[in-house]
Enzyme design. Structure first.
Site, PDB file in Angstrom:
ATOM      1  N   HIS A  45      -7.538   3.492  -3.882  1.00  0.00           N
ATOM      2  CA  HIS A  45      -6.469   2.846  -4.207  1.00  0.00           C
ATOM      3  C   HIS A  45      -5.369   2.963  -2.953  1.00  0.00           C
ATOM      4  O   HIS A  45      -4.941   1.784  -2.470  1.00  0.00           O
ATOM      5  CB  HIS A  45      -5.823   3.616  -5.340  1.00  0.00           C
ATOM      6  CG  HIS A  45      -4.310   3.141  -5.737  1.00  0.00           C
ATOM      7  ND1 HIS A  45      -4.090   2.484  -6.906  1.00  0.00           N
ATOM      8  CD2 HIS A  45      -3.267   3.170  -5.132  1.00  0.00           C
ATOM      9  CE1 HIS A  45      -2.757   2.124  -6.843  1.00  0.00           C
ATOM     10  NE2 HIS A  45      -2.201   2.486  -5.897  1.00  0.00           N
ATOM     11  N   GLU A  46      -5.263   4.078  -2.404  1.00  0.00           N
ATOM     12  CA  GLU A  46      -4.241   4.180  -1.355  1.00  0.00           C
ATOM     13  C   GLU A  46      -4.709   3.492  -0.041  1.00  0.00           C
ATOM     14  O   GLU A  46      -3.911   3.088   0.791  1.00  0.00           O
ATOM     15  CB  GLU A  46      -4.189   5.748  -1.039  1.00  0.00           C
ATOM     16  CG  GLU A  46      -3.192   6.392  -2.304  1.00  0.00           C
ATOM     17  CD  GLU A  46      -1.887   5.921  -2.723  1.00  0.00           C
ATOM     18  OE1 GLU A  46      -1.476   5.080  -1.861  1.00  0.00           O
ATOM     19  OE2 GLU A  46      -1.564   5.887  -3.653  1.00  0.00           O
ATOM     20  N   HIS A  79      -4.026  -0.056   0.052  1.00  0.00           N
ATOM     21  CA  HIS A  79      -2.632  -0.283   0.370  1.00  0.00           C
ATOM     22  C   HIS A  79      -2.471  -0.212   1.985  1.00  0.00           C
ATOM     23  O   HIS A  79      -1.813  -1.101   2.573  1.00  0.00           O
ATOM     24  CB  HIS A  79      -1.520   1.151  -0.154  1.00  0.00           C
ATOM     25  CG  HIS A  79      -1.301   0.741  -1.434  1.00  0.00           C
ATOM     26  ND1 HIS A  79      -0.942  -0.501  -2.001  1.00  0.00           N
ATOM     27  CD2 HIS A  79      -1.029   1.702  -2.256  1.00  0.00           C
ATOM     28  CE1 HIS A  79      -0.455  -0.128  -3.162  1.00  0.00           C
ATOM     29  NE2 HIS A  79      -0.661   1.384  -3.420  1.00  0.00           N
ATOM     30  N   HIS A 117      -3.755  -3.568   3.228  1.00  0.00           N
ATOM     31  CA  HIS A 117      -2.778  -4.563   2.615  1.00  0.00           C
ATOM     32  C   HIS A 117      -1.727  -4.339   3.877  1.00  0.00           C
ATOM     33  O   HIS A 117      -1.193  -5.753   4.443  1.00  0.00           O
ATOM     34  CB  HIS A 117      -2.083  -4.321   1.542  1.00  0.00           C
ATOM     35  CG  HIS A 117      -1.328  -5.519   0.750  1.00  0.00           C
ATOM     36  ND1 HIS A 117      -0.903  -5.424  -0.484  1.00  0.00           N
ATOM     37  CD2 HIS A 117      -1.074  -6.683   1.244  1.00  0.00           C
ATOM     38  CE1 HIS A 117      -0.298  -6.457  -0.917  1.00  0.00           C
ATOM     39  NE2 HIS A 117      -0.539  -7.270   0.345  1.00  0.00           N
TER      40      HIS A 117
END
Ligand SMILES: [Zn+2]
Length: 698
Positions: free
Chosen positions: A486-487, A490, A493
């Site tokens: 998940h992290e 980011h 992104h």
């Protein structure tokens, strides 16, 4: 890189990587043909330097604003107003980013304190920036020329003007002053509300017999055993509260704990809730909005309060059959345990019976999974997947400056063109004084410079994985592996951005979207093929995860999805309903409305309690809690694009679409457009309903 290889048994750590072959300078050089600037941050190393940086930033930013404010009639153009404001934003953001990181990660308490002070000071100072009338006058002069703009410039222009309108600058002076006064009042009441929650502490004492079923880890935790047969439970400490609710057999004890916990801060915060809602309503209506929900959601994907409410109601209704089925399972367990055939499930029962269900029906031993996830092997495995699907190459380099010894620094390049795209740091393990959660911290944001060069981003992952101990490497539980995927999503992104302006760069997207791409990537860690590509027993890497463990874990999670989501929805709906229904004349209805919404959507609250008084998200995340479910729905929809592709979660073509249409764009175009471009079709809520076991909706 070598420093993270703390044990020789960590077979995932290939020796080739232990010595970085390249330096930051190599990537800086390689960036030149692409007009890419690859700067690394220069970290302050003394408290004095931190204070000096903060002061210099304010001086420079004020001078920048003075420059805009001084523009004479006819002088204002896009670059010296809207563009200059974005540049000023870069200056402030870069200092804030770096000092915030120091505040959360420095091993030196004096540096952390200085950074904390500096960040606070910068935050207070920046509040007034939107209200500078001289700057607004210059920007307005440019707006009055009715410029013909397109694409990212048009969006930046519209949103800058929208910010001013939302701050009240477009109002006549007297009304604007009133809004400013109300805002200050709102901020003061919000601070009081929050500190009442922080101060709300309560300890309940029990005998060992009363706590039958409680885990040893609770009973032996420091400060819990306070007498020969006396155990003190702090109900405001989340893990202690949850441990009781999940494990303690006595219904009377669980009921008492819920009732007291749902009454925390009640006396202090009940009047503040009415004040907060009245102030929010007054501000919104003075600015021309129907209510606070519409004001808050204007800048989100949902746009209107009603849209978000309808979305949540749809999920609520869709989950009704599964929720009933789940409660029926709990009821069976309770009837068997209590001997009462008519036993009903209450709000103080559901966590306990959900845990019973996990233990008895699914027999989950999630601890056993840790052996398959040694830190370095997991990192390498994730890197291999992300490099493949997003067409990238990650290479370790020696950090010129390390805030902690085992810090890692990596460079990211495009695998095909060798274009260097940015750097990321990894700070993996907990220590004294460090940030307690897992997060991606942006350090340098991506942005196009006036000379056409592009400032590539730098980020850091700040994590708290189980450290190595004795002869054991760091072993992650399955949740932590999901968090890592998940992290790091980011980080992708942020690093893969091509937005021209910092306002739209990287993860600067609407808050009800920002979690979606990362939530999507969490699906990867539930896929056997993905896990088998790297996960293996650290003691014998020929051993893969037994499929039945993963199936059990999946089934057990799915078994209580409806309860989990209906509880989430109860918070989201309560938050939206309050900001949609409560004005400045009916605030007395606020608490009853909150209790009714929570009780109707999840389970009835105990008599006389006031959960809202202890709901920390009522400030800071107001009219925004729905965003979790909203983003989850988009995540599930986006995941289907990989799931239906030839290579599933390894699919290169879908990964490239993700990179081009989502990551690269940031917020430089409407994210709804980006999502549909990625999907190649309109959005659908059906994949999410299917995933959580909800009935299809008309
Ligand atoms: Zn996140």
């Amino acid at each position: 890189m070598a420093t993270s290889c703390s044990t020789t048994t960590d077979t995932g750590c290939a020796p080739a990587k232990t010595t970085p072959k390249k330096s930051a300078a190599d990537f800086q050089q390689a960036g030149k043909p692409f007009k890419n600037i690859l700067r690394l941050p220069e970290f302050e190393t003394t408290p004095e330097a931190i204070t000096a940086t903060a002061n210099l930033t304010m001086t420079k930013a004020n001078a920048g604003l003075d420059g805009i404010g001084k523009l004479g009639a006819g002088e204002a153009n896009f670059a010296n107003t809207i563009g200059a404001l974005d540049n000023n934003g870069v200056l402030i953001a870069e200092t804030m980013n770096r000092l915030s990181l120091i505040k959360e990660t420095s091993t030196n308490a004096a540096l952390r304190d200085a950074a904390t002070e500096a960040v606070k000071h910068l935050e207070e100072w920046s509040v007034g920036l939107d209200y500078r009338e001289d700057v607004y006058r210059a920007v307005k002069a440019f707006a009055d020329t009715q410029p013909k703009l397109t694409g990212e410039e048009a969006k930046l222009f519209e949103e800058t003007m929208r910010d001013y309108r939302r701050a009240g600058l477009a109002l006549p002076k007297t009304q604007r002053d009133e809004v400013e006064k109300l805002r200050k009042e709102l901020s003061a009441v919000a601070t009081d509300f929050e500190s009442n929650i922080t101060k709300a502490q309560q300890t309940l004492t029990f005998t060992k017999a009363e706590l039958e079923g409680a885990p040893e880890s609770l009973l032996t935790a420091p400060g819990v055993k306070t007498g020969a047969d006396e155990y003190s439970i702090k109900i405001n400490v989340t893990w202690q509260y949850i441990a009781v609710m999940e494990h303690v057999k006595s219904e009377a004890v669980r009921k008492r704990v819920v009732t007291e916990q749902h009454s925390l801060a009640k006396a202090e915060n009940a009047p503040l809730i009415e004040k907060l809602l009245a102030l929010r309503y007054q501000i919104a209506t003075k600015l021309g909005y129907k209510n606070w929900a519409d004001y808050q959601l204007e800048v989100k994907m949902a746009r209107h309060g009603k849209t978000a409410i309808e979305f949540e109601q749809k999920l609520r209704d869709g989950l009704q059959p599964k929720m009933e089925a789940e409660l029926a399972e709990f009821r069976k367990l309770k009837a068997a345990e209590t001997g009462d055939p008519n036993a009903a499930i209450t709000i103080w029962d559901w966590r306990y019976y959900a845990e019973q269900l996990r233990k008895t029906k699914y027999n989950v031993d999630s601890e056993q999974l840790r052996n398959f996830f040694p830190m370095q092997r997991t990192l390498d495995g994730m890197f291999t997947i992300y490099q493949r699907i997003f067409g990238l190459k990650f290479e370790p380099i020696e950090p010129p400056y390390k805030w902690v010894d085992d810090l890692q620094l990596w460079a990211v390049t495009d695998a095909k063109t060798s274009e260097p795209l940015g750097f990321f740091y990894l700070d993996l393990f907990p220590r004294e004084g460090k940030y307690h959660h897992f997060a991606m911290f942006p350090i340098i944001d991506g942005k196009r410079n006036a000379d056409g060069t592009y400032q590539r981003p730098v980020v850091s992952l700040v994590c708290n994985f189980t450290p190595p101990s004795g002869d054991k490497p760091s072993l992650l539980d399955h949740d932590s592996v999901a968090t890592l995927f998940h992290e790091f999503g980011h980080a992708m992104h942020a690093l893969l951005t091509h937005a021209n302006y910092v306002r739209f760069s990287g993860t600067s997207v609407p808050r009800d979207f920002v979690e979606a791409p990362s939530q999507m990537l969490e699906n990867w860690v539930w896929d056997k093929k993905v896990l088998d590509s790297f996960a293996a027993d650290y003691r014998d890497p020929t051993k893969k995860i037994p499929p039945e463990i993963l199936d059990q874990l999946k089934a057990s999670k799915y078994a209580t999805y409806a309860c989990f989501y209906r509880r989430q929805l109860s918070f989201g709906l309560m938050d939206l309903m309050l900001h949609d229904q409560i004005t400045d004349t009916n605030t007395a209805e606020a608490l009853p409305l909150s209790t009714k919404t929570l009780s109707d959507t999840f389970l009835p609250l105990p008599e006389g309690t006031a959960f809202l008084c202890y709901f920390g998200h009522f400030t800071g995340y107001d009219a925004g809690y729905y965003g979790y479910a909203w983003a989850d729905a988009i995540a599930a929809d986006m995941a289907t694009e990989f799931e239906h592709s030839p290579d599933g979660y390894f699919d290169i073509a879908t990964g490239k679409r993700m990179r081009d249409e989502i990551y690269s764009q940031g917020d430089s175009r409407d994210v709804s457009v980006s999502i549909e471009k990625f999907l190649g079709r309109p959005r659908s809520i059906e994949p999410f309903l299917k995933k959580i076991g909800a009935a299809p909706q008309p």
